[in-house]
Motif scaffolding. Structure first.
Motif, short mmCIF file in Angstrom:
data_model
loop_
_atom_site.label_atom_id
_atom_site.label_comp_id
_atom_site.label_asym_id
_atom_site.label_seq_id
_atom_site.Cartn_x
_atom_site.Cartn_y
_atom_site.Cartn_z
N ARG A 1 77.04 0.96 36.20
CA ARG A 1 75.81 1.73 36.30
C ARG A 1 74.68 0.70 36.43
O ARG A 1 74.36 -0.01 35.48
N ASP B 1 68.79 -0.12 38.62
CA ASP B 1 67.84 0.50 39.55
C ASP B 1 68.59 1.21 40.66
O ASP B 1 69.81 1.20 40.71
N ARG B 2 67.84 1.84 41.54
CA ARG B 2 68.44 2.71 42.56
C ARG B 2 68.68 2.01 43.90
O ARG B 2 68.93 2.70 44.89
N ARG B 3 68.64 0.70 43.92
CA ARG B 3 68.93 0.01 45.19
C ARG B 3 70.34 0.35 45.66
O ARG B 3 71.23 0.59 44.84
N ARG B 4 70.53 0.34 46.96
CA ARG B 4 71.84 0.65 47.53
C ARG B 4 72.83 -0.44 47.16
O ARG B 4 72.52 -1.63 47.22
N ARG B 5 74.01 -0.03 46.75
CA ARG B 5 75.07 -0.97 46.38
C ARG B 5 76.37 -0.53 47.03
O ARG B 5 76.55 0.63 47.37
N HIS C 1 77.94 4.31 39.27
CA HIS C 1 77.27 5.50 38.75
C HIS C 1 75.78 5.43 39.07
O HIS C 1 75.24 4.33 39.23
N PRO C 2 75.09 6.57 39.12
CA PRO C 2 73.65 6.54 39.38
C PRO C 2 72.90 5.82 38.26
O PRO C 2 73.28 5.91 37.08
N ALA C 3 71.85 5.12 38.65
CA ALA C 3 70.98 4.46 37.66
C ALA C 3 70.31 5.53 36.80
O ALA C 3 70.08 6.65 37.25
N GLU C 4 70.05 5.16 35.55
CA GLU C 4 69.35 6.07 34.63
C GLU C 4 68.02 5.43 34.25
O GLU C 4 67.98 4.28 33.81
N ARG C 5 66.94 6.17 34.42
CA ARG C 5 65.61 5.66 34.14
C ARG C 5 65.52 5.12 32.72
O ARG C 5 65.97 5.75 31.77
#
Length: 123
Positions: free
Chosen positions: A65, A68-72, A104-108
């Motif tokens: 996880r 941040d939301r950068r593409r991976r 997994h999606p990043a969590e703020r």
């Protein structure tokens, strides 16, 4: 007998990447040190978790996880997953399945985290 364990890894981002391009001798030595660090760390965590030995089949999957939301790309996780899997397979005759790693999606407000999910079967 079946079982399940989660090994929380100490890194906030994958310590190795397929994008690492070490062409100099120093870069290759640094890469080898990071591979050895991953193997040693996973081996110690597995011992501390008292994972059983002499198993017939083991499935291990790396989870990440990011912070941040950068593409991976899951392909880049292979460089970290391989030495982790090798550490778990050392000294065992079990067959090991290694499904593709999961991002997994990043969590703020949360930092990055890596973990291994391990399931096993023994007769």
């Amino acid at each position: 007998m079946t079982g399940h364990a989660i090994l929380e890894l100490p890194w906030t981002a994958p310590p190795l990447s397929m994008n690492d391009r070490g062409r100099t001798p120093g870069a290759r030595y640094a890469h080898a040190r990071r591979v050895a660090e991953v193997r040693g760390t996973v081996h110690r965590l597995a011992q501390a978790a008292q994972l059983p030995r002499g198993l017939d089949h083991v499935t291990v999957q790396l989870h990440y996880r990011p912070r941040d939301r950068r593409r991976r790309d899951t392909d880049n996780l292979t460089a970290t997953a391989k030495p982790a899997y090798d550490a778990l397979a050392a000294g065992t005759k079990a067959h090991m399945a290694k499904p593709e790693p999961i991002i997994h999606p990043a969590e703020r407000g949360q930092g990055g985290v890596l973990w291994l999910e391990i399931t096993w079967e023994a007769k």
